[in-house]
Design an enzyme around this catalytic site. Structure first.
Site, short mmCIF file in Angstrom:
data_model
loop_
_atom_site.label_atom_id
_atom_site.label_comp_id
_atom_site.label_asym_id
_atom_site.label_seq_id
_atom_site.Cartn_x
_atom_site.Cartn_y
_atom_site.Cartn_z
N ASP A 103 1.51 -60.86 -168.02
CA ASP A 103 1.27 -59.79 -167.04
C ASP A 103 2.28 -58.67 -167.24
O ASP A 103 3.37 -58.90 -167.75
CB ASP A 103 1.44 -60.31 -165.61
CG ASP A 103 0.45 -61.41 -165.28
OD1 ASP A 103 -0.61 -61.47 -165.92
OD2 ASP A 103 0.76 -62.21 -164.38
N1 URA Z 1 1.08 -66.82 -165.55
C1 URA Z 1 1.11 -65.68 -164.82
O1 URA Z 1 0.84 -65.70 -163.63
N2 URA Z 1 1.46 -64.55 -165.45
C2 URA Z 1 1.80 -64.48 -166.75
O2 URA Z 1 2.12 -63.40 -167.25
C3 URA Z 1 1.75 -65.66 -167.48
C4 URA Z 1 1.39 -66.82 -166.86
#
Ligand code: URA
Length: 232
Positions: A103
């Protein structure tokens, strides 16, 4: 292989652009400035310079980036710069792909390669490659939270429960979580389903690769192509 073709294979542009690089005296080979774009090069172990920057020939490229917060894992980012902008142009031009996604507000280890088989092996859910996350939560971590992550939590809009493969409580609000799936916002949704909230998230390992302590956010380095370890 001809020098211009070798440069093209390493992401320095089209054959014509690589030829021009040599003819302009911008390519160094064996301690001298190269002047013949059609010179035959032994690619194995070949090192060269372009505009003074040293490169080693590699058939396929494998690298890890310490992704900083505030970058999107996309070639067409919506709101923030792309993680690809953190890589040098020749690597981007070789067509390296990110292995999975993080993310925009997650930091940590992100692998890249132009080896399709490697990318597929690490991304495929079937392989169950472990991914380790360092989680900071908003509220104190309870024994019940850790137990429900290990027992399996049901995510909103997703009936199949997700089970953490390991869950280590490191502090009042610090957790190390190992998962083998790659669903969207997985860790944030798991923690929310277990009744807490993620404040900060960093990925510290993928398979046999770990984020080195001396690799600062925004920096990348070449890595060897390790086979995907599995928890299947
Ligand atoms: N899980 C999440 O919530 N975000 C990420 O970036 C990776 C795994």
């Amino acid at each position: 292989m001809k020098l211009e073709k070798m440069l093209q294979s390493q992401g320095f542009g089209s054959r014509r652009e690589c030829r021009a690089l040599v003819l302009c005296g911008r390519v160094g080979l064996g301690g001298t400035v190269a002047d013949d774009p059609e010179a035959e090069i032994l690619t194995e172990g070949c090192t060269f310079k372009v505009d003074g920057e040293a490169w080693s020939f590699c058939e396929r490229v494998y690298l890890m980036l310490h992704k900083p917060v505030g970058f999107e894992c996309s070639h067409q980012p919506q709101c923030h710069p792309s993680v690809f902008s953190l890589l040098p142009a020749p690597l981007r031009l070789r067509g390296v792909q990110a292995v999975g996604r993080l993310d925009e507000d997650t930091s940590g280890l992100l692998l890249f390669s132009d080896d399709g088989q490697f990318v597929h092996a690490y991304s495929s859910g079937k392989r169950q490659v472990p991914k380790v996350y360092e989680v900071t939560t908003r509220h104190p971590i309870t024994a019940a939270l850790a137990a429900s992550l290990l027992g399996g939590v049901v995510l909103r809009d997703d009936p199949a429960p997700v089970v953490a493969r390991a869950c280590e409580v490191l502090g009042e609000r610090q957790l190390r979580l190992t998962v083998t799936e790659g669903r969207y916002h997985l860790v944030r949704r798991m923690i929310a389903a277990a009744g807490n909230r993620v404040e900060a998230l960093q990925r510290s390992a993928v398979g046999a690769y770990s984020l080195p302590e001396d690799l600062p956010p925004g920096q990348w380095r070449m890595v060897p192509p390790l086979p995907p370890t599995s928890l299947a």
